[in-house]
Design an enzyme around this catalytic site. Structure first.
Site, PDB file in Angstrom:
ATOM      1  N   GLY A  34       1.408   3.721 -19.604  1.00  0.00           N
ATOM      2  CA  GLY A  34       0.677   4.336 -18.488  1.00  0.00           C
ATOM      3  C   GLY A  34      -0.074   5.567 -18.932  1.00  0.00           C
ATOM      4  O   GLY A  34      -0.797   5.566 -19.931  1.00  0.00           O
ATOM      5  N   GLY A  35       0.128   6.666 -18.172  1.00  0.00           N
ATOM      6  CA  GLY A  35      -0.589   7.920 -18.456  1.00  0.00           C
ATOM      7  C   GLY A  35      -0.301   8.439 -19.844  1.00  0.00           C
ATOM      8  O   GLY A  35      -1.103   9.196 -20.412  1.00  0.00           O
ATOM      9  N   GLY A  94     -33.006  -0.872 -39.981  1.00  0.00           N
ATOM     10  CA  GLY A  94     -32.546   0.262 -39.181  1.00  0.00           C
ATOM     11  C   GLY A  94     -31.308   0.897 -39.787  1.00  0.00           C
ATOM     12  O   GLY A  94     -31.101   2.115 -39.678  1.00  0.00           O
ATOM     13  N   ALA A  95     -30.482   0.083 -40.449  1.00  0.00           N
ATOM     14  CA  ALA A  95     -29.252   0.617 -41.029  1.00  0.00           C
ATOM     15  C   ALA A  95     -29.568   1.628 -42.133  1.00  0.00           C
ATOM     16  O   ALA A  95     -28.793   2.558 -42.370  1.00  0.00           O
ATOM     17  CB  ALA A  95     -28.388  -0.518 -41.558  1.00  0.00           C
TER      18      ALA A  95
END
Ligand code: HXC
Length: 535
Positions: A190-191, A425-426
């Site tokens: 959980g938290g 682009g790399a």
């Protein structure tokens, strides 16, 4: 002689007897402390040990320097009264907090005590952790959380949810200010998982630590899927698949050893630089292995980890996220004693291409190094972004942009070496000159181009190849032509996009000199509140 010994013994005995009697007030203090230090009691502590885990107090002692731990808030108790909590004594409210030293440097520590209502987090428990965090922020020292908790203490309702939120808020305020480290040493449900998720590095221990938002039973009820703790949120799952865990240890002692090793590479806070180690290697050490790798056939793969180890002082390399997104390798080395963050495409996995996981892994690492004044060394061998429907649909455009954003924002010294491929682009992303790489080297084996020869020829000469009498012969000629022209570092060098083409064996010396030169680098950004990273 015998008489003398007897006389001495009598003397000692008499001295002991002459010690002042413990006053009732001191007696009360001792009793109160002993009760709080007893955790959930002998039975619960024995159960903890039987499950292969250390107790909270043993953990703190094992993590920090000998005799350096100063506990605070030992006597804090819960104020909650519902569900019979007013009838129970929750020792130290289930968490040990304080300050200590690791490798001689001050740190704050907290350790949740599973023997006390499952280490669950009530308001007082939360506020103890918050106090330790506030102290760490004020003193400008790292904070290490040893987590072992069933999550929000159900009996305390919204008070425990509020307590979690107080911790989350501080995690975010401290982010980029002091290093924050979480070790998961039991269940974290959980938290309990969100505070670690907000910290810089998460450690898990094989077999005993688990992290999940909802347990196997809730998963079964909600989705019909069957799983167990291990497959849902064990160390292997989070280290390989989700990327939540940065480090995995074989035992708790191994985990603490790794935390101490990591801390050695980090500064105390964002105003400092990491403490240099005594240089233990020749800064001009040359490497025949790097020459060998540079001379490999372009289609042959190698492990970038071998290159990184070859460069680092004493061949040491602390890898972060070792088993996650192994197409991009990140971690810390020392160069002439100085701590350096290294990022390298790994041709051995997915040919070193960037995919979503690699981009996110790299972006987080670059952000961390930049926040804490750790210079970056980028080793480039990248054929591009990994293509495919799955990657496009999962958002490689948005998520791949994170690495680009992180590099563009980083103002620490940035040194880049292009080893082999730097396509498309790399090429831009991997700390190119255009996004403010400070010193960019390339090996003679570098290929800096929009794409590889095969792909380029197929696109550029589609019609010519169709019409050719012998298309394969013509294709081979065109590929040879393109390779001679573009598959080299010299086009880029001609434009000044690489500062120097270097022999591979000299890389260590060249990088060390560049980083020494860049030590005083200062960059003033635009005045703004904050940027908007593509999350
Ligand atoms: C109160 C808790 C507790 C909790 C465990 N205990 N979790 N008490 N609140 N959240 C208590 C148990 O009642 C038990 O008390 C003792 O701790 C040990 O628990 P066991 O179940 O006996 O241990 P084990 O079998 O090892 O299982 C551990 C566990 C399980 C997997 C953690 O206890 C569990 O599933 N707990 C609940 C986990 C969970 O769903 N948490 C989410 C809470 S909601 P006794 O007295 O018998 O020793 C949440 C949302 C916050 O956290 C969101 C904030 C953003």
């Amino acid at each position: 002689m015998a008489n003398m010994e007897n006389a001495q013994k009598t003397d000692k005995h008499e001295k002991k007897d002459k010690r002042p009697a413990v006053s009732p007030k001191i007696q009360e203090l001792h009793e109160r402390k002993a009760k709080a230090e007893a955790g959930g009691g002998a039975e619960k502590l024995a159960a903890q040990k039987a499950s292969g885990k250390m107790t909270a107090r043993e953990r703190v002692e094992a993590l920090v320097d000998d005799d350096s731990f100063e506990e605070i808030d030992l006597l804090v108790e819960t104020k909650a009264t519902d569900f019979g909590l007013d009838q129970k004594y929750l020792a130290a409210d289930g968490v040990v907090t304080g300050f200590a030293r690791i490798n001689g440097r001050p740190v704050c520590v907290f350790a949740q005590d599973f023997s006390v209502v499952g280490g669950s987090l009530g308001l007082s428990h939360a506020m103890k952790i918050c106090k330790a965090m506030d102290l760490a922020i004020s003193a400008g020292v790292p904070i290490i959380g040893l987590c072992d908790s069933g999550g929000a203490r159900i009996q305390e309702g919204v008070e425990s949810l509020g307590g979690y939120a107080e911790i989350f808020y501080r995690n975010v305020q401290a982010s980029g200010y002091i290093p924050q480290i979480s070790a998961i040493l039991g269940p974290c449900a959980g938290g309990a998982v969100y505070s670690p998720a907000l910290t810089d590095f998460v450690f898990m221990v094989e077999g005993t630590s688990h992290m999940f938002i909802t347990g196997p039973e809730v998963v079964k009820a909600a989705t019909g899927e069957t799983c167990d703790f291990e497959s849902l949120g064990g160390a292997e799952t989070h280290a390989k698949l989700s990327g939540v865990a940065h480090f995995v240890a074989g035992s708790e002692h191994d985990c603490f050893r790794q935390i101490r090793e990591l801390l050695d590479y980090l500064p105390q806070n964002c105003r400092e630089t990491p403490k240099p180690a005594m240089p233990a290697d020749d800064p001009r050490r040359e490497s025949a292995l790097l020459d060998e790798i540079s001379g490999l056939d372009a289609k042959k793969s190698y492990r970038i980890q071998d290159v990184i180890r070859e460069l680092g002082d004493g061949h040491q390399f602390l890898q972060v996220h070792r088993n996650f997104a192994r197409n991009l390798i990140c971690g810390f080395i020392r160069l002439d004693g100085e701590s350096v963050g290294v990022i390298g495409n790994n041709p051995d996995v997915l040919s070193g291409a960037l995919d979503i996981d690699a981009s996110e892994k790299g972006a987080r690492f670059v952000n961390f190094c930049d926040a804490f004044n750790i210079p970056l060394l980028t080793l480039v061998d990248v054929p591009g972004y990994w293509p495919g429907l799955e990657q496009e649909h999962a958002g490689i455009i948005r998520r791949g942009a994170k690495l680009l954003y992180a590099y563009c924002r980083a103002t620490v010294p940035k040194v880049t070496v292009v080893l082999r491929k730097a396509y498309g682009g790399a090429y831009d992303v991997m700390s190119s000159k255009h996004i403010r790489g400070d010193v960019n080297f390339a090996w003679p084996s570098a290929e800096i181009a929009v794409m590889g020869p095969q792909g380029a020829v197929n696109i550029l000469y589609k019609s010519e190849l169709k019409a050719a009498k012998d298309p394969e012969k013509r294709r081979a000629e065109l590929i040879a032509d393109y390779t001679a022209k573009f598959a080299s570092p010299y086009q880029a060098a001609k434009h000044g996009y690489v500062d120097e083409v270097i022999e591979a064996r000299l890389t260590r010396a060249k990088v060390i000199r560049a980083l020494r030169f860049l030590k005083g680098k200062k960059v003033q950004g635009l005045p703004k509140k904050h940027g908007n990273i593509p999350l």
